[in-house]
Design a protein around this motif. Structure first.
Motif, PDB file in Angstrom:
ATOM      1  N   PRO A  79       0.816  -1.224   0.000  1.00  0.00           N
ATOM      2  CA  PRO A  79       0.000   0.000   0.000  1.00  0.00           C
ATOM      3  C   PRO A  79       0.853   1.279   0.000  1.00  0.00           C
ATOM      4  O   PRO A  79       0.478   2.276  -0.629  1.00  0.00           O
ATOM      5  N   LEU A  80       1.995   1.223   0.642  1.00  0.00           N
ATOM      6  CA  LEU A  80       2.896   2.373   0.659  1.00  0.00           C
ATOM      7  C   LEU A  80       3.510   2.604  -0.724  1.00  0.00           C
ATOM      8  O   LEU A  80       3.678   3.742  -1.172  1.00  0.00           O
ATOM      9  N   HIS A  81       3.824   1.503  -1.396  1.00  0.00           N
ATOM     10  CA  HIS A  81       4.377   1.569  -2.753  1.00  0.00           C
ATOM     11  C   HIS A  81       3.350   2.186  -3.714  1.00  0.00           C
ATOM     12  O   HIS A  81       3.696   3.053  -4.532  1.00  0.00           O
ATOM     13  N   VAL A  82       2.103   1.748  -3.618  1.00  0.00           N
ATOM     14  CA  VAL A  82       1.053   2.299  -4.481  1.00  0.00           C
ATOM     15  C   VAL A  82       0.860   3.790  -4.185  1.00  0.00           C
ATOM     16  O   VAL A  82       0.699   4.601  -5.106  1.00  0.00           O
ATOM     17  N   ALA A  83       0.911   4.162  -2.917  1.00  0.00           N
ATOM     18  CA  ALA A  83       0.806   5.582  -2.560  1.00  0.00           C
ATOM     19  C   ALA A  83       1.988   6.368  -3.141  1.00  0.00           C
ATOM     20  O   ALA A  83       1.816   7.501  -3.610  1.00  0.00           O
ATOM     21  N   ASN A  84       3.163   5.781  -3.130  1.00  0.00           N
ATOM     22  CA  ASN A  84       4.336   6.429  -3.709  1.00  0.00           C
ATOM     23  C   ASN A  84       4.158   6.602  -5.217  1.00  0.00           C
ATOM     24  O   ASN A  84       4.481   7.654  -5.775  1.00  0.00           O
ATOM     25  N   GLU A  85       3.627   5.581  -5.892  1.00  0.00           N
ATOM     26  CA  GLU A  85       3.391   5.696  -7.329  1.00  0.00           C
ATOM     27  C   GLU A  85       2.320   6.751  -7.618  1.00  0.00           C
ATOM     28  O   GLU A  85       2.414   7.473  -8.616  1.00  0.00           O
ATOM     29  N   THR A  86       1.333   6.855  -6.751  1.00  0.00           N
ATOM     30  CA  THR A  86       0.326   7.912  -6.891  1.00  0.00           C
ATOM     31  C   THR A  86       0.993   9.278  -6.812  1.00  0.00           C
ATOM     32  O   THR A  86       0.696  10.183  -7.594  1.00  0.00           O
ATOM     33  N   ARG A  87       1.934   9.405  -5.886  1.00  0.00           N
ATOM     34  CA  ARG A  87       2.691  10.657  -5.744  1.00  0.00           C
ATOM     35  C   ARG A  87       3.460  10.966  -7.015  1.00  0.00           C
ATOM     36  O   ARG A  87       3.506  12.121  -7.468  1.00  0.00           O
ATOM     37  N   LEU A  88       4.044   9.944  -7.634  1.00  0.00           N
ATOM     38  CA  LEU A  88       4.815  10.150  -8.857  1.00  0.00           C
ATOM     39  C   LEU A  88       3.942  10.672 -10.001  1.00  0.00           C
ATOM     40  O   LEU A  88       4.440  11.326 -10.917  1.00  0.00           O
ATOM     41  N   LEU A  89       2.655  10.376  -9.940  1.00  0.00           N
ATOM     42  CA  LEU A  89       1.722  10.779 -11.000  1.00  0.00           C
ATOM     43  C   LEU A  89       0.877  11.988 -10.629  1.00  0.00           C
ATOM     44  O   LEU A  89      -0.051  12.347 -11.363  1.00  0.00           O
ATOM     45  N   GLN A  90       1.166  12.632  -9.520  1.00  0.00           N
ATOM     46  CA  GLN A  90       0.307  13.689  -8.997  1.00  0.00           C
ATOM     47  C   GLN A  90       0.130  14.880  -9.937  1.00  0.00           C
ATOM     48  O   GLN A  90      -0.845  15.621  -9.824  1.00  0.00           O
ATOM     49  N   ALA A  91       1.029  15.082 -10.901  1.00  0.00           N
ATOM     50  CA  ALA A  91       0.886  16.192 -11.840  1.00  0.00           C
ATOM     51  C   ALA A  91      -0.224  15.936 -12.866  1.00  0.00           C
ATOM     52  O   ALA A  91      -0.639  16.860 -13.561  1.00  0.00           O
ATOM     53  N   LEU A  92      -0.693  14.685 -12.944  1.00  0.00           N
ATOM     54  CA  LEU A  92      -1.729  14.315 -13.908  1.00  0.00           C
ATOM     55  C   LEU A  92      -3.053  14.069 -13.211  1.00  0.00           C
ATOM     56  O   LEU A  92      -3.083  13.549 -12.099  1.00  0.00           O
ATOM     57  N   GLY A  93      -4.125  14.392 -13.889  1.00  0.00           N
ATOM     58  CA  GLY A  93      -5.449  14.076 -13.376  1.00  0.00           C
ATOM     59  C   GLY A  93      -5.809  12.638 -13.694  1.00  0.00           C
ATOM     60  O   GLY A  93      -5.116  11.960 -14.472  1.00  0.00           O
ATOM     61  N   PRO A  94      -6.923  12.138 -13.135  1.00  0.00           N
ATOM     62  CA  PRO A  94      -7.337  10.750 -13.371  1.00  0.00           C
ATOM     63  C   PRO A  94      -7.543  10.421 -14.852  1.00  0.00           C
ATOM     64  O   PRO A  94      -7.131   9.362 -15.310  1.00  0.00           O
ATOM     65  N   ASP A  95      -8.163  11.329 -15.601  1.00  0.00           N
ATOM     66  CA  ASP A  95      -8.377  11.068 -17.031  1.00  0.00           C
ATOM     67  C   ASP A  95      -7.052  11.011 -17.784  1.00  0.00           C
ATOM     68  O   ASP A  95      -6.865  10.165 -18.663  1.00  0.00           O
TER      69      ASP A  95
END
Length: 165
Positions: free
Chosen positions: A128-144
């Motif tokens: 879960p921490l890894h997935v949260a980290n990957e979410t952080r890596l993509l934070q400049a992009l929106g869901p779409d």
């Protein structure tokens, strides 16, 4: 503000206007972000006493379902590393108490690699921490944007034969 690849494109447009350099914009950016993300993910996993290859083994075993084991041959088919590399990785992970080698009762020539209780605890905690980290890596992009990027990259990977086994 333009990224570093934009400067490269501008220089090539000036120096070689006869070449349509748009592929550099795509490939160059993918390569740069890949290097950046490799370092980010390596640093994140190091904070959990894991190397990327070890995390890959743990997550592959975990998503295989109980009893969280695969044959060495299956690992070779699902990875791009050599037999020797997998052997060394599993040796290190066995020393850390994350996996165990189990002889296949039905075929004594075959060895299965199985998550230990400690290995299961580590992947359950770190995933879960890894997935949260990957979410952080993509934070400049929106869901779409993320969905579109994932679909576009999947098309590119499939064009190179990178499909499900």
């Amino acid at each position: 503000m333009a990224d570093a690849v934009a400067a490269v494109l501008e220089q090539w447009s000036r120096e070689r206007p006869d070449i349509d350099n748009w592929p550099i914009g795509v490939v160059g950016r993918i390569m740069r972000i890949s290097r950046m993300w490799d370092k980010e993910i390596k640093d994140f996993l190091a904070g959990h006493d894991l190397e990327p290859g070890e995390f890959d083994v743990l997550s592959t075993l975990r998503r295989s379902g109980a009893p969280y084991e695969l044959t060495a041959g299956t690992f070779l088919k699902t990875s791009l590393v050599t037999t020797g590399a997998i052997t060394l990785r599993v040796d290190r992970m066995q020393d850390k108490g994350l996996v165990a080698r189990i002889r296949d009762e039905a075929d004594r020539r075959s060895v299965k690699i199985r998550l230990t209780e400690r290995g299961l605890e580590v992947i359950e905690r770190v995933l879960p921490l890894h997935v949260a980290n990957e979410t952080r890596l993509l934070q400049a992009l929106g869901p779409d944007d993320c969905r579109h990027l994932a679909a576009t990259l999947a098309t590119l990977l499939e064009s190179y034969g990178d499909t499900q086994p």
